[in-house]
Design a protein around this motif. Structure first.
Motif, PDB file in Angstrom:
ATOM      1  N   VAL A  49      -7.283 -18.657  19.133  1.00 51.93           N
ATOM      2  CA  VAL A  49      -6.995 -18.427  17.724  1.00 51.93           C
ATOM      3  C   VAL A  49      -5.847 -17.450  17.504  1.00 51.93           C
ATOM      4  N   VAL A  50      -5.460 -16.702  18.539  1.00 48.51           N
ATOM      5  CA  VAL A  50      -4.494 -15.632  18.318  1.00 48.51           C
ATOM      6  C   VAL A  50      -3.180 -16.206  17.794  1.00 48.51           C
ATOM      7  N   GLY A  51      -2.696 -15.642  16.678  1.00 47.72           N
ATOM      8  CA  GLY A  51      -1.445 -16.107  16.094  1.00 47.72           C
ATOM      9  C   GLY A  51      -1.632 -17.210  15.079  1.00 47.72           C
ATOM     10  N   LYS A  52      -2.808 -17.865  15.083  1.00 50.64           N
ATOM     11  CA  LYS A  52      -3.044 -18.926  14.102  1.00 50.64           C
ATOM     12  C   LYS A  52      -3.402 -18.309  12.758  1.00 50.64           C
ATOM     13  N   ASN A  53      -3.337 -19.130  11.735  1.00 52.22           N
ATOM     14  CA  ASN A  53      -3.617 -18.630  10.391  1.00 52.22           C
ATOM     15  C   ASN A  53      -5.000 -19.031   9.909  1.00 52.22           C
ATOM     16  N   LEU A  54      -5.595 -18.117   9.141  1.00 49.93           N
ATOM     17  CA  LEU A  54      -6.902 -18.326   8.526  1.00 49.93           C
ATOM     18  C   LEU A  54      -6.645 -18.082   7.051  1.00 49.93           C
ATOM     19  N   LEU A  55      -7.225 -18.921   6.173  1.00 53.38           N
ATOM     20  CA  LEU A  55      -7.027 -18.651   4.748  1.00 53.38           C
ATOM     21  C   LEU A  55      -8.168 -17.769   4.253  1.00 53.38           C
ATOM     22  N   ILE A  56      -7.818 -16.634   3.657  1.00 48.86           N
ATOM     23  CA  ILE A  56      -8.841 -15.822   3.003  1.00 48.86           C
ATOM     24  C   ILE A  56      -8.505 -15.794   1.524  1.00 48.86           C
ATOM     25  N   ASN A  57      -9.419 -16.309   0.701  1.00 45.26           N
ATOM     26  CA  ASN A  57      -9.173 -16.478  -0.728  1.00 45.26           C
ATOM     27  C   ASN A  57      -7.840 -17.176  -0.966  1.00 45.26           C
ATOM     28  N   GLY A  58      -7.510 -18.144  -0.101  1.00 44.57           N
ATOM     29  CA  GLY A  58      -6.303 -18.935  -0.285  1.00 44.57           C
ATOM     30  C   GLY A  58      -5.049 -18.317   0.300  1.00 44.57           C
ATOM     31  N   THR A  59      -5.109 -17.069   0.760  1.00 45.23           N
ATOM     32  CA  THR A  59      -3.931 -16.412   1.330  1.00 45.23           C
ATOM     33  C   THR A  59      -3.987 -16.499   2.848  1.00 45.23           C
ATOM     34  N   PRO A  60      -2.887 -16.918   3.501  1.00 42.76           N
ATOM     35  CA  PRO A  60      -2.921 -16.998   4.969  1.00 42.76           C
ATOM     36  C   PRO A  60      -2.939 -15.606   5.617  1.00 42.76           C
ATOM     37  N   PHE A  61      -3.845 -15.430   6.584  1.00 44.22           N
ATOM     38  CA  PHE A  61      -3.919 -14.213   7.382  1.00 44.22           C
ATOM     39  C   PHE A  61      -3.720 -14.633   8.837  1.00 44.22           C
ATOM     40  N   ARG A  64     -24.539  -3.912   8.381  1.00 43.63           N
ATOM     41  CA  ARG A  64     -23.475  -4.815   7.943  1.00 43.63           C
ATOM     42  C   ARG A  64     -23.206  -5.809   9.045  1.00 43.63           C
ATOM     43  N   MET A  65     -22.988  -7.066   8.669  1.00 44.54           N
ATOM     44  CA  MET A  65     -22.714  -8.103   9.661  1.00 44.54           C
ATOM     45  C   MET A  65     -21.427  -8.820   9.277  1.00 44.54           C
ATOM     46  N   PRO A  66     -20.284  -8.133   9.335  1.00 44.59           N
ATOM     47  CA  PRO A  66     -19.058  -8.810   8.930  1.00 44.59           C
ATOM     48  C   PRO A  66     -18.672  -9.879   9.942  1.00 44.59           C
ATOM     49  N   GLN A  67     -18.031 -10.926   9.441  1.00 47.81           N
ATOM     50  CA  GLN A  67     -17.602 -11.988  10.343  1.00 47.81           C
ATOM     51  C   GLN A  67     -16.094 -11.928  10.557  1.00 47.81           C
ATOM     52  N   VAL A  68     -15.406 -11.329   9.576  1.00 43.76           N
ATOM     53  CA  VAL A  68     -13.958 -11.167   9.686  1.00 43.76           C
ATOM     54  C   VAL A  68     -13.625  -9.744   9.264  1.00 43.76           C
ATOM     55  N   TYR A  69     -12.659  -9.117   9.976  1.00 40.65           N
ATOM     56  CA  TYR A  69     -12.186  -7.778   9.597  1.00 40.65           C
ATOM     57  C   TYR A  69     -10.752  -7.914   9.106  1.00 40.65           C
ATOM     58  N   VAL A  70     -10.433  -7.252   7.982  1.00 42.06           N
ATOM     59  CA  VAL A  70      -9.049  -7.250   7.508  1.00 42.06           C
ATOM     60  C   VAL A  70      -8.653  -5.801   7.230  1.00 42.06           C
ATOM     61  N   PRO A  71      -7.337  -5.514   7.261  1.00 41.91           N
ATOM     62  CA  PRO A  71      -6.907  -4.151   6.932  1.00 41.91           C
ATOM     63  C   PRO A  71      -7.299  -3.798   5.505  1.00 41.91           C
ATOM     64  N   ILE A  72      -7.649  -2.543   5.293  1.00 42.46           N
ATOM     65  CA  ILE A  72      -8.143  -2.113   3.991  1.00 42.46           C
ATOM     66  C   ILE A  72      -7.058  -2.238   2.928  1.00 42.46           C
ATOM     67  N   THR A  73      -5.799  -2.243   3.371  1.00 45.79           N
ATOM     68  CA  THR A  73      -4.698  -2.375   2.409  1.00 45.79           C
ATOM     69  C   THR A  73      -4.673  -3.766   1.769  1.00 45.79           C
ATOM     70  N   MET A  74      -5.452  -4.728   2.318  1.00 43.09           N
ATOM     71  CA  MET A  74      -5.509  -6.079   1.746  1.00 43.09           C
ATOM     72  C   MET A  74      -6.623  -6.209   0.715  1.00 43.09           C
ATOM     73  N   GLN A  75      -7.136  -5.089   0.226  1.00 42.00           N
ATOM     74  CA  GLN A  75      -8.269  -5.115  -0.705  1.00 42.00           C
ATOM     75  C   GLN A  75      -8.032  -6.055  -1.886  1.00 42.00           C
ATOM     76  N   ARG A  76      -6.866  -5.974  -2.481  1.00 45.48           N
ATOM     77  CA  ARG A  76      -6.568  -6.769  -3.682  1.00 45.48           C
ATOM     78  C   ARG A  76      -6.657  -8.271  -3.385  1.00 45.48           C
ATOM     79  N   THR A  77      -6.339  -8.654  -2.141  1.00 49.66           N
ATOM     80  CA  THR A  77      -6.351 -10.078  -1.801  1.00 49.66           C
ATOM     81  C   THR A  77      -7.773 -10.589  -1.573  1.00 49.66           C
ATOM     82  N   VAL A  78      -8.600  -9.791  -0.876  1.00 54.27           N
ATOM     83  CA  VAL A  78      -9.942 -10.284  -0.578  1.00 54.27           C
ATOM     84  C   VAL A  78     -10.893 -10.032  -1.739  1.00 54.27           C
ATOM     85  N   GLU A  79     -10.515  -9.164  -2.662  1.00 48.06           N
ATOM     86  CA  GLU A  79     -11.384  -8.799  -3.780  1.00 48.06           C
ATOM     87  C   GLU A  79     -10.533  -8.748  -5.048  1.00 48.06           C
ATOM     88  N   PRO A  80     -10.045  -9.930  -5.502  1.00 45.11           N
ATOM     89  CA  PRO A  80      -9.004  -9.930  -6.542  1.00 45.11           C
ATOM     90  C   PRO A  80      -9.458  -9.371  -7.888  1.00 45.11           C
TER      91      PRO A  80
END
Lengths: 109, 912
Positions: free
Chosen positions: B248-260, B277-293
């Motif tokens: 998967v490394v380098g491939k894109n995953l869509l989170i709320n429609g935005t490629p990560f 907590r049982m998170p399945q995906v970790y994203v940088p906290i600076t992406m808050q607006r994208t994952v929690e619009p």
């Protein structure tokens, strides 16, 4: 014949180690030798000889091997191991210190 | 040297064979005979003298055997073999004892596994003992997004700017990490689903010491500016189960429609710094607006939403770090205060003077879940310990009965020269054997029981993996201690009787009459068993009443035929402007489906344990000084009130004439109207608005209707004052929970709903589909668990007490055979004899109950926070408990009493 003396606790092991120090011996010969050398003062019963031999063997101080006796019978011969020799030296040193100390006290008082 | 060692090793298991020893002794005698002959004796005389001199050959043989290094082990094995034979002679009693122990130990290990997971386990990170968790005291004006776990003076949520200040300016931590959970829509291979995502700081994995399984994890360079770091790390389990370990490394995953871009996969076993907590995906906290619009938290000092944990520098103690960080925290607070709108002395006092930063040891991590489960688990643990205590008393009394029946065996052994020590050793061996067998069986059953229990607890739970069905070493240690202590207790109980120097004489005279000293012990056993069982039965009654009350609570609306699900268009990548139209579309389409009566939606699920609350300004109402009155503020759709069936009292509900651009309207409930206006009618036409919000004109919403109160947060909390707003008019793109009222069984509508939504847009994610009755059951999971476990434990306790009572009564009645024989010979009827024994049993039961009742009241009072709708002095619960235990005691006494009464008097008299 003088009464046989009671053996001090722990001295039997030392006597046995000493008896097999020079050459391998079987149980009967060990008992005889101690008895003769001590002028019949020290008599070792079979009830304590064989358990002691086994104990020393389990401790690794003597080693047993089947061999042929002076009358051509199969017998178990005990010989001293390296660890047994160290133990014997330690016990002899301890013994001479102890007996010397006891003698000193007896002469003084 | 080596050969010496080897020859010693040879003796470790075994030693010289018997034949070898015999041959050696034989040689000795032969040699002595030869010597005697040589000394001049005849052959016969020589043989005789040699034999005399040698003495008992068997004794020497035995003494040689005792020199073997393995002798003590052989002795133990011999004792164990003997004990096993002894137990097998009376298999019924032995199996009752082993089963008793197994049941107790199984319950013990299972519950302890859960308890240790919840309360004791450290996080799977590097050197967890150097981790600290931060929380603070002081007010937090603005918005707080909490998972729970905070309490007065211990707020675990911080703002992101505060976190940055603490991280950059402190001198005592080698790292400070932030994290916050969110649910987002994740699309991989064109398949979309709602997934738990954890927003984390760039140094998160590095500070915790979590290594990548694949690729790389985040670095400081992944936390630069809001929206600038679209990279993701996958949880190992998620990668394995959902992505089939694809490269998967380098491939894109869509989170709320935005490629990560996927950077890597975290090491197996790591979930989160926050326990549960049982998170399945970790994203940088600076992406808050994208994952929690819906929200924009990153630059806001008044949004409290992240939990933070740090790692102490080497050489820095917890106390030093706490003092240093608190100073830093207070200086930042002082600066923050100047930016607050409200500069009053009272606000200042609450914001600065009462503020304090707490630094807690964090090896086990912060856990919002832990606090929730702690009280129930501790209560359950108490019940388990009581069951274990009953089991131990039970086995003790069974062994006592057995030992008393073996008086003859012991007297024979004494006569043959056994010492008291040997008899005690034998009894200890039997006890130990029972303990080990019981523990072994219990531990063998435990994994299955544990997964059953976890499966039950995790049903429809949002994070079913919060508990894992894994017995850890602590369970084994705990169980081993319980067994050793237990088996010592119960094996020594009979030993006490035999530890008597005058026993031998006593045995000679004694034949079948009961020993006086043990009578009190037996009665104590009986009383203890009755007492513990009564406690557990009363507890079970309390919790069963609670669950019955909770289930039958009327929330104020019809809960049957109601299906709910969640749908957030943002998870499918909808821009803010597109959210409301697609939601309207979904509502219309579902409303037209056959079999569906009506449909509505809200941003605040009913009876889910959550609520959205805040304070409002109300026209014509003068708040009292310093009044802080929070009301619930759900945003709902047209049709929501009708779908739930909340009755209208005055005015109207929302209708099609209320649109995004028309006059803002709200509907309030009865409590709201009573608090602010005294009557429902007076509320109509008044204006309300969110206070303290500069962006919105105050008092812009008119109240158009009043509805009856309904329960909202949970079934056990009373209804709160509520102000329903129309979500269309709130101008915020939010995800909604939809409620569908069906004609038939609600489950049957699920497929047509999914098909209808997919028809609108296949990317839309329908999640968390459940019926209202399921939702209610979920909201009372802890009470349901308690009720189930309490009922099980109550049943086990009654059963164990029954077995124990029967054992003791059967024995003591048998002891009285002669007395009964005399009574019957003198004309007593069978019924009189049965009555006599029953009366004694019931008097003992009465005493035990009388002593236990105050304890039961005290215990019930201690757990009253977990009870609902049942007072801790509820008489019927106690009456039922007493009657149950009385019946058990009567039954346990009746069987042996009848047997005793059916004895032929002549034979009874002759046996002794």
């Amino acid at each position: 014949m003088p009464q046989p003396a009671d053996l001090l606790q722990g001295t039997l092991d030392m006597l046995i180690l000493k008896a097999v120090a020079n050459e391998p011996q079987h149980g009967w010969a060990i008992a005889q030798r101690i008895q003769q050398v001590s002028d019949n003062v020290l008599q070792i019963g079979q009830g304590s000889l064989y358990p002691a031999l086994h104990r020393l063997e389990y401790k690794g101080w003597i080693r047993a091997q089947w061999g042929s006796s002076e009358n051509n019978r199969k017998a178990r011969f005990y010989s001293l191991t390296a660890a047994g020799r160290r133990q014997l030296n330690a016990e002899l040193e301890n013994w001479s210190r102890l007996s010397g100390a006891v003698n000193l006290v007896l002469q003084e008082i | 040297m080596w050969s010496d060692r080897l020859s010693r090793m040879r003796f470790l298991f075994g030693g010289r064979s018997r034949a070898e020893v015999d041959e050696e002794l034989e040689f000795h005698i032969d040699r002595q005979i030869d010597a005697n002959v040589a000394a001049g004796m005849t052959e016969v005389e020589a043989r005789r003298q040699a034999a005399i001199e040698f003495g008992g050959r068997e004794r020497v043989r035995e003494q040689c055997r005792e020199q073997r290094p393995s002798w003590s082990l052989e002795l133990l094995l011999r004792d164990l073999r003997f004990a096993l034979r002894g137990l097998l002679r009376n298999p019924g009693l032995a199996s009752a004892a082993v089963l008793t122990l197994a049941v107790a130990i199984c319950a013990n290990s299972t519950i302890f596994s859960l308890l240790s997971q919840a309360l004791l386990r450290a996080l799977p990170v590097d050197d967890p003992s150097r981790l600290v968790v931060l929380n603070f005291a002081g007010s937090h004006p603005g918005h707080r997004h909490s998972e729970g776990g905070s309490s007065e003076g211990h707020t675990y949520e911080f703002s992101y700017p505060m976190y940055r200040d603490l991280r950059e300016k402190n001198l005592v931590l080698s790292g400070l990490v932030a994290s916050a959970p969110v649910t987002a829509g994740v699309t991989w291979n064109n398949r979309s689903e709602a997934v738990s995502v954890e927003m984390v700081s760039g140094d998160y994995f590095q500070t915790l010491g979590v290594r990548p399984a694949v690729g790389r994890l985040f670095a400081a360079s992944d936390e630069t500016a809001p929206g600038a770091n679209p990279v993701a790390v996958l949880n190992f389990d998620y990668w394995r189960t959902h992505l089939a370990e694809a490269p998967v490394v380098g491939k894109n995953l869509l989170i709320n429609g935005t490629p990560f871009a996927i950077a890597g996969v975290a090491a197996p076993g790591f979930q989160s710094v926050v326990w549960g907590r049982m998170p399945q995906v970790y994203v940088p906290i600076t992406m808050q607006r994208t994952v929690e619009p819906e929200w924009d938290y990153l630059n806001d000092r008044k949004s409290y939403w992240i939990t933070i944990a740090g790692r102490l520098r080497p050489e820095v103690t917890l106390a030093q770090a706490a003092a240093s960080l608190n100073t830093l925290f207070l200086s930042v607070r002082a600066a923050e205060f100047t930016a607050l709108a409200d500069q009053s002395a009272k606000t200042r006092q609450e914001f600065i003077d009462h503020a304090h930063l707490n630094v807690e040891a964090g090896a086990r991590g912060f856990s919002p879940l832990r606090d929730d489960v702690q009280a129930p688990l501790i209560i359950i643990m108490g019940m388990v310990l009581m069951v274990v205590a009953i089991a131990i008393v039970n086995v003790a009394s069974l062994l006592l009965v057995r030992a008393a029946n073996r008086v003859r065996e012991f007297s024979v052994r004494y006569a043959l020269g056994a010492t008291s020590g040997q008899i005690v050793r034998q009894l200890l061996c039997e006890g130990l054997l029972l303990g080990v067998l019981g523990a072994g069986l219990g531990l063998a059953l435990a994994p299955a029981t544990l997964s059953l229990l976890i499966g039950w607890m995790a049903q429809d739970s949002p994070n079913p993996q919060a508990f894992t069905a894994m017995l850890d070493w602590r369970v084994f240690a705990f169980t081993a201690v319980a067994v050793i202590v237990g088996s010592l207790v119960f094996s020594l109980a009979p030993a006490v009787q035999f530890w008597n120097p005058r026993l031998a004489e006593a045995l000679k005279q004694q034949a079948g009459t009961a020993m006086g000293g043990s009578l009190r012990f037996r009665k104590t056993c009986v009383a203890l068993q009755i007492g513990f069982s009564l406690l557990l039965i009363v507890g079970a009654g309390m919790f069963v009443c609670t669950i019955r009350n909770l289930r039958s609570v009327n929330p104020g609306f019809e809960t049957e035929h109601l299906l709910s699900f969640e749908l957030a268009p943002a998870m499918a990548g909808y821009p803010a402007a597109g959210v409301a139209p697609v939601e309207q579309h979904v509502l219309e389409r579902l409303g037209a489906l056959p079999g569906i009566r009506s449909v509505g939606a809200t941003n605040d699920e009913d009876l889910s344990g959550n609520n959205r609350a805040g304070d409002v300004d109300v026209s014509g109402y003068k708040p009292k000084r310093d009044e802080e009155f929070d009301v619930e503020l759900p945003w709902v759709s047209t049709g929501y009130l009708e779908t739930l069936g909340i009755p209208l009292i005055a005015g109207r509900t929302f209708n099609a004439s209320d649109t995004a651009t028309s006059q803002k309207v709200s509907v309030v409930n009865e409590s709201f109207a009573k608090h602010y206006f005294a009557s429902p009618q007076a509320a109509l036409g008044r204006h309300v608005g969110r206070s303290g919000n500069a962006n919105r004109a105050a008092l812009d919403t008119v109240i158009v209707g009043v509805v009856r109160d309904v329960k909202h947060t949970t079934v056990h909390d009373p209804a709160n004052p509520t102000c329903y707003m129309l979500y269309l008019q709130m101008g915020k793109p939010i995800g909604l929970a939809y409620y569908v009222r069906t004609w038939q069984a609600p489950q049957s509508a699920e497929n047509s709903i999914r098909a209808a939504v997919a028809n609108i847009d296949s990317k839309l994610i329908v999640s968390d589909v459940k019926t209202m009755t399921q939702a209610i059951d979920d909201s009372i999971t802890s009470q349901r668990t308690m009720a189930l476990l309490a009922a099980i434990f109550g049943g086990i306790a009654a059963l164990l007490a029954g077995i124990g009572l029967y054992g003791i009564l059967a024995y003591s009645t048998a002891q009285r055979t002669r007395e009964i024989g005399i009574r019957m010979a003198l004309g007593a009827h069978r019924a009189t004899v049965v009555g006599l024994i029953l009366r004694e049993t019931l008097i003992l039961t009465g005493w035990a109950v009388a002593v236990t009742l105050p304890v039961a009241l005290f215990a019930a009072r201690a757990v009253r926070s977990e009870l609902f709708g049942v007072s801790f002095v509820h008489p019927s619960v106690y009456v039922i408990g007493i009657v149950t235990i009385g019946l058990v005691a009567a039954l346990a006494g009746f069987v042996p009493a009848r047997r005793a009464a059916s004895v032929d008097p002549a034979r009874a008299l002759r046996t002794e």
